[in-house]
Design an enzyme around this catalytic site. Sequence first.
Site, PDB file in Angstrom:
ATOM      1  CE1 TYR A   1     -13.658   3.759  -7.751  1.00 23.19           C
ATOM      2  CE2 TYR A   1     -16.000   3.489  -8.152  1.00 23.19           C
ATOM      3  CZ  TYR A   1     -14.820   3.028  -7.600  1.00 23.19           C
ATOM      4  OH  TYR A   1     -14.806   1.840  -6.910  1.00 23.19           O
TER       5      TYR A   1
ATOM      6  CG  ASP B   1      -2.118   0.899   1.113  1.00 24.25           C
ATOM      7  OD1 ASP B   1      -3.233   0.344   1.038  1.00 24.25           O
ATOM      8  OD2 ASP B   1      -1.972   2.136   1.092  1.00 24.25           O
TER       9      ASP B   1
ATOM     10  CB  THR C   1     -14.075   0.653   3.142  1.00 21.29           C
ATOM     11  OG1 THR C   1     -14.340   1.479   1.996  1.00 21.29           O
ATOM     12  CG2 THR C   1     -14.244  -0.816   2.765  1.00 21.29           C
TER      13      THR C   1
ATOM     14  N   PRO D   1     -17.525  -5.238  -6.559  1.00 26.20           N
ATOM     15  CG  PRO D   1     -15.958  -4.788  -4.909  1.00 26.20           C
ATOM     16  CD  PRO D   1     -16.144  -4.790  -6.395  1.00 26.20           C
ATOM     17  N   GLY D   2     -20.399  -3.891  -4.757  1.00 29.23           N
ATOM     18  CA  GLY D   2     -21.410  -2.831  -4.827  1.00 29.23           C
ATOM     19  C   GLY D   2     -21.072  -1.779  -3.785  1.00 29.23           C
TER      20      GLY D   2
ATOM     21  CE  LYS E   1     -12.363   0.738  -9.048  1.00 34.87           C
ATOM     22  NZ  LYS E   1     -11.294  -0.153  -8.569  1.00 34.87           N
TER      23      LYS E   1
ATOM     24  CG  ASN F   1      -8.225  -4.089  -3.160  1.00 35.92           C
ATOM     25  OD1 ASN F   1      -9.431  -4.249  -3.370  1.00 35.92           O
ATOM     26  ND2 ASN F   1      -7.767  -3.389  -2.131  1.00 35.92           N
TER      27      ASN F   1
ATOM     28  CB  VAL G   1      -0.685   0.786  -7.898  1.00 33.80           C
ATOM     29  CG1 VAL G   1      -0.843  -0.166  -6.741  1.00 33.80           C
ATOM     30  CG2 VAL G   1      -1.723   1.902  -7.855  1.00 33.80           C
TER      31      VAL G   1
ATOM     32  CB  VAL H   1     -17.334  -2.645   0.435  1.00 36.15           C
ATOM     33  CG1 VAL H   1     -16.721  -3.526   1.528  1.00 36.15           C
ATOM     34  CG2 VAL H   1     -17.545  -3.430  -0.842  1.00 36.15           C
TER      35      VAL H   1
HETATM   36  N1  LIG Z   1     -15.908   0.459  -0.806  1.00 35.78           N
HETATM   37  C1  LIG Z   1     -16.730   0.213  -1.818  1.00 35.78           C
HETATM   38  O1  LIG Z   1     -17.962   0.346  -1.708  1.00 35.78           O
HETATM   39  C2  LIG Z   1     -16.189  -0.269  -3.134  1.00 35.78           C
HETATM   40  C3  LIG Z   1     -17.088  -0.702  -4.108  1.00 35.78           C
HETATM   41  C4  LIG Z   1     -16.614  -1.143  -5.334  1.00 35.78           C
HETATM   42  C5  LIG Z   1     -15.243  -1.167  -5.564  1.00 35.78           C
HETATM   43  N2  LIG Z   1     -14.385  -0.733  -4.607  1.00 35.78           N
HETATM   44  C6  LIG Z   1     -12.972  -0.785  -4.910  1.00 35.78           C
HETATM   45  O2  LIG Z   1     -12.328  -1.601  -3.951  1.00 35.78           O
HETATM   46  C7  LIG Z   1     -10.975  -1.174  -3.793  1.00 35.78           C
HETATM   47  C8  LIG Z   1     -10.706  -0.915  -2.327  1.00 35.78           C
HETATM   48  O3  LIG Z   1     -11.654   0.024  -1.854  1.00 35.78           O
HETATM   49  P1  LIG Z   1     -11.812   0.379  -0.320  1.00 35.78           P
HETATM   50  O4  LIG Z   1     -13.240   0.707  -0.110  1.00 35.78           O
HETATM   51  O5  LIG Z   1     -11.146  -0.651   0.516  1.00 35.78           O
HETATM   52  O6  LIG Z   1     -11.001   1.756  -0.297  1.00 35.78           O
HETATM   53  P2  LIG Z   1     -10.075   2.419   0.843  1.00 35.78           P
HETATM   54  O7  LIG Z   1      -9.966   3.859   0.467  1.00 35.78           O
HETATM   55  O8  LIG Z   1     -10.601   2.090   2.197  1.00 35.78           O
HETATM   56  O9  LIG Z   1      -8.667   1.689   0.660  1.00 35.78           O
HETATM   57  C9  LIG Z   1      -7.918   1.900  -0.509  1.00 35.78           C
HETATM   58  C10 LIG Z   1      -6.457   1.662  -0.199  1.00 35.78           C
HETATM   59  O10 LIG Z   1      -5.709   1.883  -1.409  1.00 35.78           O
HETATM   60  C11 LIG Z   1      -4.529   2.586  -1.064  1.00 35.78           C
HETATM   61  N3  LIG Z   1      -4.003   3.340  -2.196  1.00 35.78           N
HETATM   62  C12 LIG Z   1      -4.484   4.485  -2.738  1.00 35.78           C
HETATM   63  N4  LIG Z   1      -3.687   4.911  -3.726  1.00 35.78           N
HETATM   64  C13 LIG Z   1      -2.661   4.015  -3.816  1.00 35.78           C
HETATM   65  C14 LIG Z   1      -1.517   3.916  -4.648  1.00 35.78           C
HETATM   66  N5  LIG Z   1      -1.233   4.850  -5.574  1.00 35.78           N
HETATM   67  N6  LIG Z   1      -0.703   2.856  -4.476  1.00 35.78           N
HETATM   68  C15 LIG Z   1      -0.948   1.929  -3.524  1.00 35.78           C
HETATM   69  N7  LIG Z   1      -2.008   1.976  -2.697  1.00 35.78           N
HETATM   70  C16 LIG Z   1      -2.863   3.012  -2.851  1.00 35.78           C
HETATM   71  C17 LIG Z   1      -4.940   3.517   0.086  1.00 35.78           C
HETATM   72  O11 LIG Z   1      -3.825   3.940   0.835  1.00 35.78           O
HETATM   73  C18 LIG Z   1      -5.904   2.628   0.875  1.00 35.78           C
HETATM   74  O12 LIG Z   1      -5.245   1.898   1.878  1.00 35.78           O
HETATM   75  C19 LIG Z   1     -10.815   0.057  -4.668  1.00 35.78           C
HETATM   76  O13 LIG Z   1     -10.277  -0.319  -5.924  1.00 35.78           O
HETATM   77  C20 LIG Z   1     -12.239   0.535  -4.839  1.00 35.78           C
HETATM   78  O14 LIG Z   1     -12.414   1.298  -5.987  1.00 35.78           O
HETATM   79  C21 LIG Z   1     -14.827  -0.285  -3.396  1.00 35.78           C
END
Ligand SMILES: NC(=O)c1ccc[n+]([C@@H]2O[C@H](COP(=O)([O-])OP(=O)(O)OC[C@H]3O[C@@H](n4cnc5c(N)ncnc54)[C@H](O)[C@@H]3O)[C@@H](O)[C@H]2O)c1
Length: 261
Positions: A156, A37, A191, A186-187, A160, A90, A64, A189
Amino acid sequence: MGKLDRTSIVVTGAARGIGAGLARRLAEEGADVIAADLNAEGVERVAGEIREAGGTAVGVGLDVGDRESFRAALERAVAEFGRLDVLFNNAGISKTQHFLEVTEEDWNRIMRVNGLGVLFGMQEAAKIFSNQGDGGKIVNTASIAGKEGFPLFPAYCASKAAVVSLTQSGARDLAAEKITVNAFCPGVVTTELWEQLDEESRDVGETERQGQLLEEFSEGILVGRTSAPEDIAGLAVFLASEDSDYITGQAINVDGGMLVH
Ligand SMILES: NC(=O)c1ccc[n+]([C@@H]2O[C@H](COP(=O)([O-])OP(=O)(O)OC[C@H]3O[C@@H](n4cnc5c(N)ncnc54)[C@H](O)[C@@H]3O)[C@@H](O)[C@H]2O)c1
């Protein structure tokens, strides 16, 4: 015996949220995990918790959007565990904004992480798999937003859709190397990401109350609730295991029925 005993896996975006949940569950199934991360401190904490629980995990700082940084994180798996078996692409970022307010800076920032970062990960993992000579698995975190455009997340959603597309073209190109490429979508989540999206939604005048965006976005989920990272983890274990060997190029919804296509 876990389903993933001695499987060497890198999970990006593992300092919190879905990535941290995946890293924990994959380690419970016996995988050796590199939790990577941008937040190096956070990811070291997650890896430490996994080790305390009896699992194997190493925290690695990673951007990343930087190819060399990505390559180093993947090589770390080879150095620590002898090989690389699975990459979970991810890490991802988002922003709540109206369509007409998306700037070039917003577009480039989101695409750099969600699009380019996934491309770099796929390419660098594929090179390692190819050198190892016995295949590998790439699992991308897409979203239902990659299958439908939503008005408050234009950049966004586009990023995706790019993840879904890279999953398809990667699967077709890398199949000859015995590399499978899949994505899950995912839908909602719950977080910390949603705290940011909710605040931004109030900033642009779309919602008024704290939590309103999440509530409104979650209306109509068929199973009647939002999800937690644990709800995603079963599919993630399956996609990392040999049970999914005959599946490639797919973007599988894990959304409680928000989309039915
Ligand atoms: N939470 C939701 O409802 C949801 C739904 C669909 C998809 N997603 C996708 O799931 C994934 C995780 O989402 P989440 O809700 O856990 O988000 P989050 O913001 O809680 O966690 C994302 C993590 O990615 C890290 N990150 C950001 N930029 C980065 C980089 N350049 N290099 C490395 N790490 C980096 C952040 O530090 C963080 O720890 C994402 O791709 C998000 O788009 C989330």
